[in-house]
Design an enzyme around this catalytic site. Structure first.
Site, short mmCIF file in Angstrom:
data_model
loop_
_atom_site.label_atom_id
_atom_site.label_comp_id
_atom_site.label_asym_id
_atom_site.label_seq_id
_atom_site.Cartn_x
_atom_site.Cartn_y
_atom_site.Cartn_z
N GLU A 82 -37.83 -24.65 -20.92
CA GLU A 82 -38.34 -23.55 -20.10
C GLU A 82 -38.25 -22.23 -20.88
OE1 GLU A 82 -37.48 -25.11 -15.63
OE2 GLU A 82 -35.86 -23.96 -16.51
N ASN A 88 -34.27 -14.68 -10.05
CA ASN A 88 -33.91 -15.46 -11.24
C ASN A 88 -34.56 -14.86 -12.46
OD1 ASN A 88 -35.82 -17.34 -9.54
ND2 ASN A 88 -36.05 -18.24 -11.55
N ASP A 89 -35.24 -15.61 -13.28
CA ASP A 89 -35.62 -15.17 -14.64
C ASP A 89 -36.16 -13.74 -14.77
OD1 ASP A 89 -35.49 -17.90 -14.48
OD2 ASP A 89 -37.49 -18.26 -15.24
N ASP A 139 -44.29 -20.79 -18.07
CA ASP A 139 -43.52 -19.67 -18.64
C ASP A 139 -44.16 -19.13 -19.93
OD1 ASP A 139 -41.91 -20.47 -16.55
OD2 ASP A 139 -40.44 -21.47 -17.82
N PHE A 159 -44.78 -18.11 -10.94
CA PHE A 159 -43.61 -18.40 -11.77
C PHE A 159 -43.55 -17.47 -12.98
CE2 PHE A 159 -42.14 -23.02 -10.62
CZ PHE A 159 -41.96 -22.64 -9.30
N TRP A 162 -33.42 -19.46 -3.76
CA TRP A 162 -34.73 -19.59 -4.39
C TRP A 162 -35.75 -19.99 -3.32
CZ3 TRP A 162 -38.60 -23.15 -5.38
CH2 TRP A 162 -39.47 -22.84 -6.44
N TRP A 168 -33.41 -12.79 -3.49
CA TRP A 168 -33.02 -13.64 -4.63
C TRP A 168 -33.75 -13.23 -5.90
CZ3 TRP A 168 -30.41 -18.08 -6.27
CH2 TRP A 168 -30.94 -18.73 -7.37
#
Ligand code: FRU
Length: 496
Positions: A223, A38-39, A168, A98, A63, A36
């Site tokens: 975010e 994401n960002d 973030d 993260f 996730w 997986w």
């Protein structure tokens, strides 16, 4: 020292990536090595290459425990996987490494700044995630987490800031050599805001200011902030959760916002003057930018969205993609995005049709097909006295499936529609964007790469991004006009 957790992740990705066959992933958009994604994280140019890290759960196509995956490229199009760089393996980040960013230190090392997550038991038996900012330093392949982590904790929060939504960090270096970072935050009442911090050396940080607050304007938690100067203006990119639509803006639930304004350098406060969605399609979130060596500001986003990502059940061992990197500029007060010019290096055979006139019908054109293409359409009324009602181009087409981009000149609306792309889910398949009215003229540059379409309208004034998983053999393209249309088509096959 590589921890056991990171070693296991590296082992797993090396073995499992062999299950992904040639042609089963996007050709020139970055997808996760396995599992997986994401960002985008730590997007940077370092030691002669672009580095793109990403939120990564190697083990599953959903996730999960967040690692940082890693890939490098010389041209932003051909990506080479490197071993995962960070795993959730320290007391301060054991429940997730993260999102974050990267900067080069004066001694030539690269610094990664990220959010460490720890689950805190609550009185009701549940958990809440406490978030702090942490650092790792490395050479472009191996990174060591800083012994002084975390470097920003709840003691660095201003009054009324939630320690559960503090994440973030986007770091950069000022011209005087000192460091700044912006971090996403919200109040306990879930009003988004951006915190600004400063550091002399990148390791020791102090709170400077609340850079800007939502005051109910955009969704809840803000975010993945990014803050930079572009064409003489200050620009803030954010990805607010839980947005409400406003007119044609902000229809994505978890949306993206570009605010353009000025920075008051005395007070360290950003004064927004204008806002817009960054992307008007369906699959876009959490973009991050970097400066190219030639001064271009380049942005890459996660080509998915929390609202729709779980609807696609991948058959294989990977899911998620990044967008094509896009060059940013400001024109007439708006954010303009164009595909990175490096894309032209992939241009293969060119097919061109000028002044194609057609009315109330569907047509196909010689040589116009494909699933890895860069195609520009210039549409105009066939009869200016009687402007057509609708133009549409369909692609990824066979007898059953197609995905479409349409334009209705009387409302100046561009629409993307993937409901016939082969999806078996009743999720959002269409999105509309209101573009500049030019009396029936419109320019559409459409980039296709196996599982996605990115539509750049009127030289990047609006962009609509969608993913779809239509059988690769469906490579037909057709054009439809309700009324009389004249068009130029220039298409390049992309050679990757
Ligand atoms: C945005 C986000 C970030 C967080 C990361 C976790 O998509 O929710 O705020 O750092 O994803 O994977």
């Amino acid at each position: 020292m590589v921890s056991q957790t990171l070693r296991e992740a590296r082992n797993y990705e090396e073995i499992t990536e062999k299950k992904i066959g040639e042609g089963e992933r996007p050709a020139f958009h970055l997808s996760p090595r396995v599992g997986w994604m994401n960002d985008p994280n730590g997007f940077s140019y370092y030691n002669g290459k672009y580095h793109l890290f990403y939120q990564y759960n190697p083990y599953e196509v959903v996730w999960g425990p967040m690692h940082w995956g890693h890939a490098v490229s010389r041209d932003l199009l051909h990506w080479e996987y490197l071993p995962a760089v960070m795993a959730p393996d320290m007391p301060y980040d054991r429940n997730g490494v993260f999102s974050g960013s990267a900067v080069e230190l004066p001694d030539g090392r690269q610094m990664l700044m990220y959010t460490g997550v720890v689950k805190e038991p609550q009185a009701d038996g549940g958990f809440k995630e406490v978030q702090t900012q942490c650092i790792a330093v490395g050479d472009g392949t191996e990174y060591e987490k800083y012994p002084g982590n975390p470097v920003l904790t709840e003691k660095d929060l201003p009054a009324g800031a939630s320690r559960y939504d503090f994440r973030d960090p986007k770091i950069w270096r000022e011209t005087d050599g000192t460091y700044r970072c912006v971090v996403g935050n919200c109040t306990p009442g879930r009003d988004g805001r951006i915190l600004l911090y400063a550091s002399e050396d990148g390791f020791h940080w102090k709170f400077l200011s609340v850079l800007v607050e939502s005051r109910g304007r955009f969704g809840e938690m803000w975010e993945c902030p990014d803050f930079f100067e572009l064409d003489g203006k200050a620009v803030l990119l954010i990805s607010p959760t839980d947005m409400m639509p406003k007119g044609f803006e902000y229809h994505n639930g978890n949306g993206t916002v570009c605010q353009i304004g000025t920075l008051d350098r005395e007070k360290n406060v950003f004064i927004p003057e204008y806002d817009q969605a960054i992307d008007y399609g369906i699959d876009f979130y959490a973009p991050q930018t970097t400066l190219a060596p030639d001064g271009r500001r380049i942005m890459v986003g996660w080509m998915q969205n929390w609202d729709t990502c779980n609807a696609h059940k991948p058959k294989g061992v990977w899911t998620g993609q990044m967008t094509l990197p896009r060059e940013l500029s400001i024109r007439d007060g708006r954010l303009i995005q164009t595909p990175v010019r490096e894309l032209e290096s992939l241009w293969g055979p060119k097919t061109e049709h000028r002044n194609v006139a057609f009315a109330d019908t569907v047509i196909r054109l010689d040589g116009i097909s494909g699933r890895k293409i860069d195609m520009e359409l210039e549409i105009r009324p066939g009869d200016v006295e009687n402007i057509y009602e609708k133009f549409a181009v369909r692609f990824a087409q066979n007898e059953i499936c197609h995905t479409a981009v349409s334009f209705r000149p009387h409302e100046a609306i561009v629409k993307v529609d993937r409901k016939f792309s082969g999806s078996r889910r009743a999720i959002i398949h269409q999105r509309r964007s209101q573009v500049r009215d030019q009396g029936g003229r419109v320019k559409l540059r459409i980039i296709l790469d196996r599982f996605s379409a990115e539509v750049f309208v009127n030289d990047g004034e609006h962009v609509l991004t969608i993913t779809f998983y239509t059988d690769q053999a469906a490579d037909g393209i057709s054009f439809f006009a309700d009324g009389s249309v004249a068009m130029d088509v220039v298409k390049y096959d992309l050679m990757v």
